[in-house]
Scaffold this motif. Structure first.
Motif, PDB file in Angstrom:
ATOM      1  N   ASN A  49       0.805  -1.231   0.000  1.00  0.00           N
ATOM      2  CA  ASN A  49       0.000   0.000   0.000  1.00  0.00           C
ATOM      3  C   ASN A  49       0.830   1.268   0.000  1.00  0.00           C
ATOM      4  N   ASP A  50       2.141   1.130   0.110  1.00  0.00           N
ATOM      5  CA  ASP A  50       2.940   2.348   0.175  1.00  0.00           C
ATOM      6  C   ASP A  50       4.124   2.289  -0.786  1.00  0.00           C
ATOM      7  N   PHE A  83      -2.385  10.472  -6.156  1.00  0.00           N
ATOM      8  CA  PHE A  83      -3.390  10.231  -5.115  1.00  0.00           C
ATOM      9  C   PHE A  83      -4.505  11.260  -5.235  1.00  0.00           C
ATOM     10  N   PRO A  88      -9.679   8.168  -1.524  1.00  0.00           N
ATOM     11  CA  PRO A  88      -8.474   7.937  -0.722  1.00  0.00           C
ATOM     12  C   PRO A  88      -7.661   6.708  -1.155  1.00  0.00           C
ATOM     13  N   SER A  89      -6.357   6.912  -1.248  1.00  0.00           N
ATOM     14  CA  SER A  89      -5.375   5.879  -1.651  1.00  0.00           C
ATOM     15  C   SER A  89      -5.494   5.466  -3.113  1.00  0.00           C
ATOM     16  N   PHE A  90      -6.329   6.154  -3.857  1.00  0.00           N
ATOM     17  CA  PHE A  90      -6.555   5.772  -5.248  1.00  0.00           C
ATOM     18  C   PHE A  90      -6.028   6.851  -6.193  1.00  0.00           C
ATOM     19  N   GLY A  92      -2.933   5.737  -6.314  1.00  0.00           N
ATOM     20  CA  GLY A  92      -1.802   5.412  -5.439  1.00  0.00           C
ATOM     21  C   GLY A  92      -0.820   4.449  -6.059  1.00  0.00           C
TER      22      GLY A  92
END
Ligand code: IMP
Length: 199
Positions: A49-50, A83, A88-90, A92
């Motif tokens: 995820n990061d 981002f 959120p997080s998309f 990403g």
């Protein structure tokens, strides 16, 4: 630490390569890559995820590319992502994949009627010099334009208006202008500072 001169940038993204050369070569570093040569780099992107985890995994895979390239002083990888605040997080860590499947038009479609148009680019660079590993990060906030504008840059650039700019998208800017504002420009500047601090 060896005196760093020649850096192998493991990327198959010609836009990233162009920007890395533009940022680092005037500072005395020579950037070489396979992206402008014969073979394509095939780095597997781990599911994470990061950006840092992805970038560290890429550097772990770098050894097989370096092989017996004696003239290389360091190996560099970058993981970058876009981002969207409203999602959120998309996209990403899936930025490359989503752009390929939706296209810029698809992203605009997704944002249709959306008042919250904030977005951010992030970049994580990892440079390995012998046993030393340097991590440099940069980000850039801005908003998603209402239409596709400009022919420069790459990826999401025609949709992104940086908040410290003059209203143009990254794709409407010169390399110099984009470097001054962008996530990659900031990460590269941080990398140079860290290298200079190391002496
Ligand atoms: P990755 O770092 O190879 O995983 O790719 C991330 C994706 O984010 C790229 O394929 C581009 O679509 C997008 N991206 C990363 N940096 C930029 C940029 O500076 N401008 C526009 N799109 C970018």
């Amino acid at each position: 630490m060896v005196k760093l001169k020649r850096i192998l940038f493991l990327t198959s993204n010609e836009g990233k390569l162009r920007e890395a050369k533009h940022a680092l070569e005037p500072r005395g570093y020579e950037i070489v890559s396979f992206a402008d040569g014969t073979s394509k780099v095939q780095l597997v992107e781990v599911q994470a995820n990061d950006l840092v985890t992805v970038a560290l995994s890429k550097i772990e895979q770098a050894e097989s590319y370096v092989g017996n390239m004696h003239q290389i002083d360091g190996v560099m990888v970058e993981d970058a992502g876009f981002f969207i605040d409203a999602h959120p997080s998309f996209p990403g860590v899936y930025s490359a994949h989503i752009l390929k499947s939706l296209g810029l038009e698809g992203i605009l479609q997704l944002m249709r009627g959306q008042k919250e148009r904030g977005a951010e680019f992030q970049s994580t660079i990892v440079l390995q010099v012998k046993s030393e590993r340097i991590v440099a990060q940069g980000s850039c906030r801005g908003r998603i334009s209402e239409e596709i504008r400009g022919v420069g840059g790459f990826g999401y650039d025609p949709l992104f208006i940086p908040e410290d700019g003059d209203g143009r998208t990254f794709a409407e800017m010169t390399l110099n202008e984009k470097k001054a504002l962008s996530h990659r420009g900031h990460a590269m500047a941080r990398l140079v500072t860290l290298l200079e601090d190391l002496g």
